[in-house]
Design an enzyme around this catalytic site. Structure first.
Site, PDB file in Angstrom:
ATOM      1  N   ASN A 172       0.890  -1.164   0.000  1.00 30.89           N
ATOM      2  CA  ASN A 172       0.000   0.000   0.000  1.00 30.89           C
ATOM      3  C   ASN A 172       0.926   1.211   0.000  1.00 30.89           C
ATOM      4  OD1 ASN A 172      -2.401  -1.499   0.224  1.00 30.89           O
ATOM      5  ND2 ASN A 172      -2.144  -1.670   2.441  1.00 30.89           N
ATOM      6  N   GLU A 255      -8.012  -3.364  -2.794  1.00 32.19           N
ATOM      7  CA  GLU A 255      -8.282  -2.650  -1.539  1.00 32.19           C
ATOM      8  C   GLU A 255      -8.034  -1.148  -1.674  1.00 32.19           C
ATOM      9  OE1 GLU A 255      -5.910  -4.873   1.361  1.00 32.19           O
ATOM     10  OE2 GLU A 255      -7.592  -6.266   1.619  1.00 32.19           O
ATOM     11  N   ARG A 288       0.821  -8.374  -7.994  1.00 33.48           N
ATOM     12  CA  ARG A 288       0.035  -9.141  -7.023  1.00 33.48           C
ATOM     13  C   ARG A 288      -1.380  -9.440  -7.527  1.00 33.48           C
ATOM     14  NH1 ARG A 288      -0.748  -7.062  -1.880  1.00 33.48           N
ATOM     15  NH2 ARG A 288      -0.183  -8.889  -0.675  1.00 33.48           N
ATOM     16  N   ASP A 334      -6.955 -14.989   2.543  1.00 38.18           N
ATOM     17  CA  ASP A 334      -5.990 -14.025   3.062  1.00 38.18           C
ATOM     18  C   ASP A 334      -5.228 -14.567   4.283  1.00 38.18           C
ATOM     19  OD1 ASP A 334      -4.584 -11.710   3.395  1.00 38.18           O
ATOM     20  OD2 ASP A 334      -6.237 -10.542   4.228  1.00 38.18           O
ATOM     21  N   GLU A 356       3.119 -16.358  -2.421  1.00 40.58           N
ATOM     22  CA  GLU A 356       3.258 -15.406  -1.301  1.00 40.58           C
ATOM     23  C   GLU A 356       2.764 -16.043  -0.002  1.00 40.58           C
ATOM     24  OE1 GLU A 356       1.853 -11.326  -2.029  1.00 40.58           O
ATOM     25  OE2 GLU A 356       1.265 -11.169   0.071  1.00 40.58           O
ATOM     26  N   GLU A 362      -0.234 -11.960  11.109  1.00 43.90           N
ATOM     27  CA  GLU A 362      -1.453 -11.145  11.164  1.00 43.90           C
ATOM     28  C   GLU A 362      -2.659 -11.909  11.705  1.00 43.90           C
ATOM     29  OE1 GLU A 362      -2.469  -9.436   7.388  1.00 43.90           O
ATOM     30  OE2 GLU A 362      -4.311  -8.540   8.150  1.00 43.90           O
ATOM     31  N   TRP A 509     -16.350  -6.378   3.351  1.00 44.04           N
ATOM     32  CA  TRP A 509     -15.097  -7.047   2.977  1.00 44.04           C
ATOM     33  C   TRP A 509     -15.280  -8.492   2.525  1.00 44.04           C
ATOM     34  CZ3 TRP A 509     -10.550  -4.332   2.797  1.00 44.04           C
ATOM     35  CH2 TRP A 509     -10.569  -3.067   3.403  1.00 44.04           C
TER      36      TRP A 509
HETATM   37  O1  GCW Z   1      -3.884  -9.330   4.782  1.00 42.03           O
HETATM   38  C1  GCW Z   1      -4.327  -8.119   4.274  1.00 42.03           C
HETATM   39  C2  GCW Z   1      -3.882  -7.122   5.267  1.00 42.03           C
HETATM   40  C3  GCW Z   1      -3.540  -5.780   4.696  1.00 42.03           C
HETATM   41  C4  GCW Z   1      -2.625  -5.990   3.509  1.00 42.03           C
HETATM   42  C5  GCW Z   1      -3.336  -6.823   2.476  1.00 42.03           C
HETATM   43  C6  GCW Z   1      -2.448  -7.155   1.268  1.00 42.03           C
HETATM   44  C7  GCW Z   1      -0.790  -4.580   2.933  1.00 42.03           C
HETATM   45  O2  GCW Z   1      -4.878  -7.000   6.253  1.00 42.03           O
HETATM   46  O3  GCW Z   1      -2.918  -5.054   5.719  1.00 42.03           O
HETATM   47  O4  GCW Z   1      -2.180  -4.787   2.942  1.00 42.03           O
HETATM   48  O5  GCW Z   1      -3.698  -8.050   3.035  1.00 42.03           O
HETATM   49  O6  GCW Z   1      -1.903  -8.239   1.246  1.00 42.03           O
HETATM   50  O7  GCW Z   1      -2.328  -6.335   0.379  1.00 42.03           O
END
Ligand code: GCW
Length: 647
Positions: A172, A255, A288, A334, A356, A362, A509
């Site tokens: 980001n 996002e 990505r 995710d 990845e 997280e 989301w």
């Molecule tokens: O896992 C999510 C995270 C975001 C992250 C996004 C991504 C950097 O909550 O914080 O952004 O994925 O992978 O782009």
């Protein structure tokens, strides 16, 4: 002083007063090797007297090495990086494995760590997005750190496990970070100098709208000639200053980040724009695939976030330039504790793919809970057989077998300024294990763990066993007291720590469990659900599609079932959730007891840090258990057959 991690001083005893010959060659890696010899009190000598020869052998391929002979032992590398890897393997490795004289080569050419570090302290995400280990090693509140000694130590740790690429900023890309490409390029140049000495190439995350944000163009349309010219010129300047620059990482149309969709262009148009800019310099573009609708309506059952990456990219196979690597998260959602493997990873035969994974924990306990991730990556992702046959997922990533191209493996970093690097001292094992698996995806994660324990703690056998028992299978333990049977995202919105079952359920989301009084789980079947199962090759497509053959641990990822649905072992889903949660908390209690027995046998700072974190893990596991079991009881009306009290 930073913690030495797995390069503990004891490791260097092997060099003490040894006579060493180091080839003359022109690379900053030579100075790093000299520093290592000094660290171990070795004596430089001429070739005839030396017991250890460190040489370049141009007959070997770059990055590869061979260790042979005894007195002298010869460590030969195909290039300086290969020699560096060979040296570290000789220093830290198992002598039996090395005596064979075989050539060691990395399976995957690009082995990368991505930092989600911000230059400025972001008002919500802070200095490091999803960082659980202190601040950034690179930036401090809007500036490059003055003292980069920690970066040297870090690069050395990366090199010691064969990692050869790093991305220096968050995907980001906020306002200040965009300028790393132009007015702050000097910072990148400085950091590149530190990493170069350890064979690590730097990469930058770039904002797709950079031509507008930085270049004052009125468009970033990938097909506009002015846009291509802008990227070419900026990239030429980057390479003029950093000739070994690795390339760009891009999060586009994801996002809220800008991307080619705004111009009705495809992601191939977008990626190729950048590919052309780096191509003449030998760079790569990591593009990505984390593209999904994050503004959806939970009532709309036709939108399934799990489908998104595949649906967006599948039609583009063959359209990407050779420099493009599609960077795909290991699962379709995710980084949850349990997900199936992303079907996109085996669906793009004409495109290089990058796998990845997420070191930063997280969704897996935020480096306060123990969770040894390499075990999961090895067993569930790298060794996954996308066609049910001999060919493993890692081979596709490595470019082995028909129609696949060598790609990369990428992990989101878990380190920071914390004195242990990783918050939880045991989370160091994740970084170590990642490097080892990236080098050889067929390595046994429990053997890797043994190596990490040995080189970090040099413990007595009983202590070794105790540590091993605490760390091995720790992901299974974490899973047992958190989201069950493949449902994910039962976390607190925003910070993603601790239980909140409906936290994301009615948000834009995505929707993750669809629980109500009748049942739980997401119907992703081809008959009544979103059809996600059809994205897999056989046998998986059929296997996942049927509630009878779907692996139990993924049941609720693929199927919506009644609370009293019976699992293969005869228990109902409701009772299973009670059992694993109460059992999980009891197991965390035993972890704490094991640790208490080690008091006095572990260095006190480490001991105290782990003790503190274990009490947090126990308290949080109790919260998860109470929240989940209460939810199940209230929604299903089915009580726990054992009537266990809440914590
Ligand atoms: O896992 C999510 C995270 C975001 C992250 C996004 C991504 C950097 O909550 O914080 O952004 O994925 O992978 O782009």
């Amino acid at each position: 002083m930073a913690h030495p991690a797995w390069l503990a001083p004891t490791t260097y005893a092997k060099l003490r007063h040894r006579f060493v010959w180091l080839d003359a060659f022109d690379s900053p890696i030579r100075a790093s090797l000299l520093g290592e010899l000094k660290r171990g009190d070795a004596e430089l000598s001429d070739r005839s007297q030396a017991e250890l020869h460190l040489v370049i052998d141009s007959g070997l391929a770059p990055e590869t090495f061979r260790v042979s002979g005894e007195n002298p032992t010869v460590v030969a590398g195909g290039d300086p990086a290969g020699l560096l890897y060979g040296f570290f393997r000789w220093l830290t490795g198992n002598p039996d494995e090395l005596s064979t004289g075989r050539v060691h080569a990395p399976a995957i050419p690009i082995r990368m760590v991505d930092h989600w570090d911000n230059v400025d302290i972001h008002p919500v995400m802070g200095q490091v997005e999803r960082g659980y280990a202190g601040s950034s090693l690179f930036y401090d509140d809007g500036r490059l750190r003055w003292n980069l000694d920690r970066v040297d130590d870090y690069a050395r740790l990366l090199a010691s496990v064969g990692i050869n690429a790093v991305c220096l900023n968050n995907v980001n890309v906020h306002a200040t970070e965009t300028t790393l490409l132009t007015t702050r390029l000097e910072w990148v140049e400085r950091l590149a100098r530190h990493f170069r000495a350890w064979g690590v190439r730097v990469h930058l995350s770039v904002n797709f709208a950079s031509p507008i944000v930085l270049g004052k163009l009125d468009t970033c349309d990938p097909l506009a000639p002015t846009v291509q010219q802008w990227w070419d010129a900026v990239t030429d300047e980057v390479y003029a200053r950093i000739p070994d620059f690795g390339g760009y990482v891009v999060k586009a149309d994801s996002e809220g980040q800008p991307g080619p969709f705004a111009y009705q262009r495809t992601h191939a148009d977008g990626a190729n724009l950048l590919a052309r800019a780096v191509a003449r310099h030998g760079g790569r573009v990591h593009w990505r695939c984390f593209v999904y609708n994050h503004r959806q309506d939970w009532r709309d059952r036709s939108t399934d976030r799990a489908r998104a990456a595949y649906d967006h990219f599948i039609g583009l196979d063959g359209d990407f330039d050779a420099e493009v690597i599609l960077q795909i998260k290991h699962g379709p959602i995710d980084f949850q504790i349990r997900e199936p493997v992303s079907p996109l990873l085996a669906a793009m035969p004409h495109t290089a793919v990058g796998l990845e994974v997420q070191l930063t924990q997280e969704y897996t306990g935020q480096q306060r809970h123990i969770c040894y991730l390499p075990q999961r990556w090895a067993e569930q992702v790298l060794d996954f057989r996308p066609w049910g046959d001999e060919r493993a997922q890692w081979e596709v990533v490595a470019g082995r077998g028909p129609g696949s191209r060598p790609g990369s493996i990428v992990a989101v970093a878990n380190v920071g300024t914390d004195e242990f690097w990783t918050g939880h001292p045991f989370a160091q094992a994740n970084l170590y294990g990642y490097g080892r698996l990236a080098w050889d995806p067929t390595s046994d994660p429990s053997a890797i763990l043994d190596d990490w324990i040995r080189s970090t703690f040099a413990p007595l056998p009983t202590v070794h066993e105790a540590l091993r028992s605490m760390i091995l299978d720790s992901c299974d333990l974490y899973e047992s007291y958190t989201a069950p049977l493949g449902v994910g995202f039962m976390v607190t919105p925003g910070n993603h720590y601790g239980p909140n079952i409906d936290g994301y359920e009615y948000s834009p989301w995505g929707t993750y469990h669809f629980a109500d009084r009748d049942g739980i789980g997401v119907d992703r079947t081809s008959t009544s659900g979103s059809g996600y199962t059809t994205q897999y090759h056989q046998p998986w497509s059929t296997l996942y599609d049927s509630v009878d053959t779907c692996p139990t641990e993924l049941l609720l990822f693929f199927h919506h079932v009644a609370w009293n649905h019976r699992l293969p072992d005869g228990t109902t889903v409701a009772q299973h959730i009670y059992d694993i949660h109460f059992g999980g908390v009891e197991a965390v209690k035993r972890l704490c007891e094991t640790w208490q027995e080690l008091r006095g046998q572990i260095e006190p700072t480490t001991y105290d840090r782990v003790s503190l974190l274990l009490s947090e893990q126990l308290a949080n596991a109790g919260q998860w258990c109470d929240t989940l079991t209460s939810y199940v009881w209230r929604h299903s009306g089915i009580p726990d057959s054992d009537q266990r009290p809440l914590y």
